[in-house]
Design an enzyme around this catalytic site. Structure first.
Site, short mmCIF file in Angstrom:
data_model
loop_
_atom_site.label_atom_id
_atom_site.label_comp_id
_atom_site.label_asym_id
_atom_site.label_seq_id
_atom_site.Cartn_x
_atom_site.Cartn_y
_atom_site.Cartn_z
CB ILE A 25 -0.93 0.00 1.24
CG1 ILE A 25 -1.84 -1.23 1.24
CG2 ILE A 25 -1.76 1.28 1.31
CD1 ILE A 25 -2.81 -1.31 0.08
CG HIS A 48 0.17 -11.98 7.71
ND1 HIS A 48 0.71 -11.74 6.47
CD2 HIS A 48 0.97 -12.90 8.30
CE1 HIS A 48 1.81 -12.46 6.33
NE2 HIS A 48 1.98 -13.17 7.43
CD GLU A 108 -7.28 -16.05 6.43
OE1 GLU A 108 -6.19 -15.50 6.48
OE2 GLU A 108 -7.75 -16.52 5.38
C1 GAR Z 1 -5.82 -15.28 3.01
O1 GAR Z 1 -5.46 -16.47 3.64
C2 GAR Z 1 -5.09 -14.10 3.61
O2 GAR Z 1 -4.79 -14.27 4.96
C3 GAR Z 1 -3.84 -14.08 2.78
O3 GAR Z 1 -4.25 -14.37 1.48
C4 GAR Z 1 -5.34 -15.28 1.55
C5 GAR Z 1 -6.42 -14.84 0.58
O4 GAR Z 1 -7.39 -15.83 0.41
N1 GAR Z 1 -3.16 -12.81 2.89
C6 GAR Z 1 -1.83 -12.68 2.89
O5 GAR Z 1 -1.09 -13.64 2.79
C7 GAR Z 1 -1.33 -11.25 3.07
N2 GAR Z 1 0.08 -11.22 3.33
P1 GAR Z 1 -8.76 -15.51 -0.29
O6 GAR Z 1 -8.46 -14.76 -1.59
O7 GAR Z 1 -9.41 -16.83 -0.56
O8 GAR Z 1 -9.57 -14.65 0.65
#
Ligand code: GAR
Length: 190
Positions: free
Chosen positions: A89, A105, A175
């Site tokens: 960002i 994260h 998540e």
């Molecule tokens: C998620 O697990 C999130 O935590 C990660 O990307 C994935 C997206 O999954 N983010 C990172 O690694 C940021 N550094 P999604 O597109 O299925 O929501």
């Protein structure tokens, strides 16, 4: 007054889907826009299926111009949610929305954060280090990758024959359960 959130996502968008579902009939939170850096990202299909406006970022404009900031301001954006967004960002966006950008994260920060640490890369690194647990961190975004103030963390254990894939599933479950609630709570405090 209803709060407007804008989601930034780069890929599949399964977290975005959970956020859309969670706030679908909310009178307090509206998802006003879904932004991606990738025109082919599935998250954009999810947005369209839910009649949420979308925007695909142009790299030069994102890092140099003020257009996006002006647009987000004119839409009365209360919170920017990074849900699997892989571009750094820019400082001017962080300054324009202080304490109003949050990220999820897939590790227990400060462990396994920083450049290159996203998605499966994180899970592979966690397993290679023989960690006994991993988890998720929801935090405020500042100028340093993955270093802003932590809003919430939730852990899961790592079993002996854990793979990056099985750990990824555990992390996604955490998540899905906690990210929408954390967004709601963060907005309610403002
Ligand atoms: C998620 O697990 C999130 O935590 C990660 O990307 C994935 C997206 O999954 N983010 C990172 O690694 C940021 N550094 P999604 O597109 O299925 O929501």
């Amino acid at each position: 007054m209803i709060k407007n959130i804008v989601i930034f996502a780069s890929g599949e968008g399964s977290n975005t889907q959970k956020i859309i579902d969670y706030f679908r009939s909310s009178e307090k939170v509206n998802i006003s826009l879904i932004v991606s850096n990738k025109a082919s990202a599935n998250v954009l299909n999810r947005a369209k299926n839910n009649t949420i406006p979308t925007l695909v970022l142009d790299r030069d404009l994102f890092y140099k111009g003020n257009t996006l900031i002006e647009e987000l301001k004119s839409m009365q954006t209360d919170l920017i949610v990074l849900a699997g967004f892989l571009w750094m960002i820019p400082e001017q966006l962080i300054k324009a929305f202080p304490n109003k950008i949050i990220n999820i994260h897939p590790s227990l920060l400060p462990k396994f954060g920083g450049k290159g640490m996203y998605g499966t890369n994180v899970h592979k690194a966690v397993i290679a280090s023989n960690e006994k647990e991993s988890g998720i961190t929801i935090h405020i975004v500042n100028e340093q990758y993955d270093e802003g103030k932590i809003i919430a963390q939730h852990a899961c254990s790592i079993s002996e024959n854990e793979t990056a894939e099985s750990l990824g599933e555990k992390i996604h479950k955490l998540e899905y359960e906690y990210f929408p609630k954390a967004i709601e709570f963060f907005l309610s405090e403002k």
